[in-house]
Design a protein around this motif. Structure first.
Motif, PDB file in Angstrom:
ATOM      1  N   GLY A  45     -25.507   7.894 -22.001  1.00 19.95           N
ATOM      2  CA  GLY A  45     -25.949   6.682 -21.333  1.00 19.95           C
ATOM      3  C   GLY A  45     -26.384   6.947 -19.906  1.00 19.95           C
ATOM      4  N   ASN A  46     -26.496   8.228 -19.537  1.00 18.96           N
ATOM      5  CA  ASN A  46     -26.863   8.583 -18.168  1.00 18.96           C
ATOM      6  C   ASN A  46     -28.306   8.214 -17.859  1.00 18.96           C
ATOM      7  N   LEU A  47     -28.587   7.992 -16.596  1.00 17.77           N
ATOM      8  CA  LEU A  47     -29.953   7.798 -16.141  1.00 17.77           C
ATOM      9  C   LEU A  47     -30.671   9.136 -16.120  1.00 17.77           C
ATOM     10  N   ALA A  48     -31.997   9.080 -16.213  1.00 21.66           N
ATOM     11  CA  ALA A  48     -32.847  10.284 -16.109  1.00 21.66           C
ATOM     12  C   ALA A  48     -32.443  11.372 -17.094  1.00 21.66           C
ATOM     13  N   GLU A  49     -32.048  10.985 -18.309  1.00 16.62           N
ATOM     14  CA  GLU A  49     -31.718  11.989 -19.321  1.00 16.62           C
ATOM     15  C   GLU A  49     -33.008  12.614 -19.859  1.00 16.62           C
ATOM     16  N   MET A  50     -33.055  13.930 -19.869  1.00 18.89           N
ATOM     17  CA  MET A  50     -34.223  14.669 -20.365  1.00 18.89           C
ATOM     18  C   MET A  50     -33.978  15.032 -21.821  1.00 18.89           C
ATOM     19  N   VAL A  51     -34.964  14.781 -22.698  1.00 25.25           N
ATOM     20  CA  VAL A  51     -34.724  14.984 -24.125  1.00 25.25           C
ATOM     21  C   VAL A  51     -35.667  15.989 -24.788  1.00 25.25           C
ATOM     22  N   CYS A  52     -36.914  16.056 -24.348  1.00 25.26           N
ATOM     23  CA  CYS A  52     -37.894  16.885 -25.051  1.00 25.26           C
ATOM     24  C   CYS A  52     -37.853  18.332 -24.581  1.00 25.26           C
ATOM     25  N   SER A  53     -37.580  18.534 -23.318  1.00 22.84           N
ATOM     26  CA  SER A  53     -37.577  19.864 -22.711  1.00 22.84           C
ATOM     27  C   SER A  53     -36.709  19.780 -21.469  1.00 22.84           C
ATOM     28  N   ASN A  54     -36.380  20.927 -20.899  1.00 27.12           N
ATOM     29  CA  ASN A  54     -35.664  20.911 -19.623  1.00 27.12           C
ATOM     30  C   ASN A  54     -36.548  21.448 -18.501  1.00 27.12           C
ATOM     31  N   MET A  83     -32.928  16.464  -7.062  1.00 29.84           N
ATOM     32  CA  MET A  83     -31.909  16.827  -8.044  1.00 29.84           C
ATOM     33  C   MET A  83     -32.381  17.969  -8.945  1.00 29.84           C
ATOM     34  N   GLY A  84     -33.698  18.025  -9.209  1.00 27.96           N
ATOM     35  CA  GLY A  84     -34.235  19.138  -9.975  1.00 27.96           C
ATOM     36  C   GLY A  84     -34.044  20.453  -9.241  1.00 27.96           C
ATOM     37  N   ASP A  85     -34.312  20.457  -7.940  1.00 30.71           N
ATOM     38  CA  ASP A  85     -34.121  21.666  -7.133  1.00 30.71           C
ATOM     39  C   ASP A  85     -32.652  22.052  -7.058  1.00 30.71           C
ATOM     40  N   ARG A  86     -31.798  21.061  -6.955  1.00 32.29           N
ATOM     41  CA  ARG A  86     -30.370  21.331  -6.819  1.00 32.29           C
ATOM     42  C   ARG A  86     -29.780  21.916  -8.096  1.00 32.29           C
ATOM     43  N   HIS A  87     -30.351  21.555  -9.247  1.00 28.27           N
ATOM     44  CA  HIS A  87     -29.783  21.997 -10.529  1.00 28.27           C
ATOM     45  C   HIS A  87     -30.775  22.858 -11.309  1.00 28.27           C
ATOM     46  N   ARG A  88     -31.574  23.632 -10.594  1.00 33.10           N
ATOM     47  CA  ARG A  88     -32.595  24.450 -11.239  1.00 33.10           C
ATOM     48  C   ARG A  88     -31.969  25.660 -11.920  1.00 33.10           C
ATOM     49  N   LEU A  89     -32.673  26.148 -12.932  1.00 38.87           N
ATOM     50  CA  LEU A  89     -32.279  27.339 -13.685  1.00 38.87           C
ATOM     51  C   LEU A  89     -33.377  28.382 -13.567  1.00 38.87           C
ATOM     52  N   ALA A 101     -26.335  18.401 -15.966  1.00 38.95           N
ATOM     53  CA  ALA A 101     -25.954  18.305 -14.555  1.00 38.95           C
ATOM     54  C   ALA A 101     -26.986  17.494 -13.776  1.00 38.95           C
ATOM     55  N   PHE A 102     -28.251  17.663 -14.125  1.00 40.39           N
ATOM     56  CA  PHE A 102     -29.327  16.931 -13.459  1.00 40.39           C
ATOM     57  C   PHE A 102     -29.174  15.427 -13.657  1.00 40.39           C
ATOM     58  N   SER A 103     -29.044  14.982 -14.903  1.00 43.38           N
ATOM     59  CA  SER A 103     -28.969  13.540 -15.163  1.00 43.38           C
ATOM     60  C   SER A 103     -27.682  12.946 -14.603  1.00 43.38           C
TER      61      SER A 103
END
Length: 452
Positions: A45-54, A83-89, A101-103
């Motif tokens: 139920g998180n906001l900004a959940e990514m589903v198709c790719s990371n 948040m993308g920069d903070r949790h980048r891989l 972690a991002f969402s």
């Protein structure tokens, strides 16, 4: 009329719109139907959940249009990019994130903002008054889609999209596969080894294509037709276009050397990209699929290195809803027949996480300006954000409108200045011009969110 801004949908676009407006002093209510109403693809139920790719794709802001869009959003104080920069891989020259972690971080930041509240529940009609942004994305609920269709008279709002499977890293046979980014791209050794590569010989590739074409596929419901976006085609659809299509697409073997057998050039290569920070999950790059689950496990285990693979998630197909925006939206991203409603994100006909979030950023700022009786300067079409919004609000032909990623073909041409430019020089000219114009646009607003 209430000065609150209501946003339907808590995906990347809705989250970014809420952040921008709230940071400009507007009270914002995010209406998110999850977890009360589930979707096929979302798991939380998180906001900004990514589903198709990371992946947010290329982070090169001098030679790539989506990298330029990253830069513009960072300059505008974008939450999604922060948040993308903070949790980048590690992902070579791309920006990939630990999706959970991002969402979670986006959700925490928005829920803790004093101007933001989140209300669970489905909105099923188009509001007649108040300030609203619809940012429901590719999985817009059936009831809301019907309300939009009833208002616009549009016959077709839906096309189909597919998501790729995710493999447990410890089930990949690294005596066959190896770690390497294409052309060793990346500034660090970790970046240069951001992908796992599975090589195929010609006979293995031919057998894989045969199995792919013969596999059981998901059926469409009566009355539904499949109109895929070319940037996210199921691999079976690509294979049906020609046996060599995959080998020149997601399975291209160029820029890679197999350390297990450096003298032998692979005929095709399947790449997997890290899906979380722990490195325990990898998604199969470009392998969106509509194969049935049983067929997926059989076919994907034919890939060398994946014979014993275990899947954290299998691929699937879902409906993707978008509006014929050139016909129905004005330059302020408002619905012409109900100007109290703006649209943002993938439902506007942009394609990709970053493009969706960028349209959320702009919609949030436009709504905030309207509520505060300010006039927001028009976004220069020479910028990545401006090129996208120009495309969806009149630049594209409504008769043939289809979802579009950001690309330099959407930008006004650059002056050749005395001669024809090479591609690298031309792309650099696009990005230099865009950065100057975007910075000027932010300054013209007396921007309080802009990056230092």
């Amino acid at each position: 009329m209430s000065d609150k801004l209501h946003i339907i949908g808590g995906g990347l676009a809705g989250s970014e719109a809420a952040w921008q407006a709230a940071s400009l002093g507007i009270k914002v209510v995010i209406h998110e139907m999850r977890p009360d109403v589930e979707t096929f693809a979302h798991k939380t139920g998180n906001l900004a959940e990514m589903v198709c790719s990371n992946s947010f794709r290329s982070d090169d802001d001098e030679q790539n249009a989506v990298g330029l869009l990253h830069w513009e959003m960072r300059q505008a104080g974008g939450l999604i990019m922060e948040m993308g920069d903070r949790h980048r891989l590690p992902a070579g020259g791309a920006l990939a994130v630990d999706r959970d972690a991002f969402s979670e971080a986006v959700t925490e930041r928005l829920r803790s903002h004093p101007n933001v509240s989140v209300e669970a529940g489905e909105i099923t009609r188009l509001p007649d008054d108040g300030h609203w942004i619809i940012a429901t994305g590719p999985l817009t609920s059936g009831a809301l889609a019907e309300a939009v269709r009833a208002e616009t008279g549009e016959d077709a709002l839906a096309f189909f999209d597919a998501i790729a499977p995710i493999v447990y890293a410890d089930t990949i046979d690294m005596s066959v596969a190896w770690e390497q980014s294409r052309y060793d791209k990346g500034e660090t050794e970790e970046e240069q080894k951001a992908y796992i590569n599975c090589p195929m010989t010609k006979p293995e590739y031919e057998a894989f294509i045969d199995a792919l074409l013969a596999a059981d596929k998901a059926e469409f419901h009566e009355g539904e037709t499949a109109g895929y976006f070319d940037g996210c085609l199921p691999i079976e659809v690509m294979a049906e276009r020609g046996r060599e299509t995959l080998r020149h697409g997601p399975m291209k073997p160029v820029g890679l050397t197999n350390p297990h057998d450096p003298q032998t050039k692979a005929y095709a290569v399947v790449q997997l990209r890290r899906d979380n920070k722990l490195g325990t999950l990898y998604n199969i790059v470009g392998f969106q699929t509509k194969m049935k689950y049983g067929a997926q496990t059989e076919v994907f285990r034919m890939i060398p290195g994946l014979s014993d693979a275990k899947f954290a998630r299998l691929g699937g197909i879902h409906r993707n809803t978008f509006l014929n925006s050139p016909r129905f939206l004005d330059r302020q991203m408002r619905l012409r027949t109900k100007p109290n409603i703006r649209f943002a994100g993938q439902i506007t006909g942009v394609e990709g996480y970053v493009e969706s979030a960028a349209m959320g950023l702009l919609a949030g700022r436009l709504a905030a300006a309207e509520i505060q009786d300010r006039i927001l300067p028009e976004v220069p079409p020479t910028t990545a954000t401006g090129a996208l919004v120009t495309h969806i609000t009149g630049g594209a032909d409504a008769k043939t409108f289809q979802p579009m990623n950001v690309n330099f073909g959407l930008f006004p041409p650059v002056d050749a200045k005395g001669g024809r430019r090479g591609r690298r020089d031309r792309y650099k000219a696009y990005t230099d011009r865009a950065k100057a114009d975007w910075s000027g646009w932010l300054v013209a607003q007396g921007d309080s969110l802009a990056a230092e």
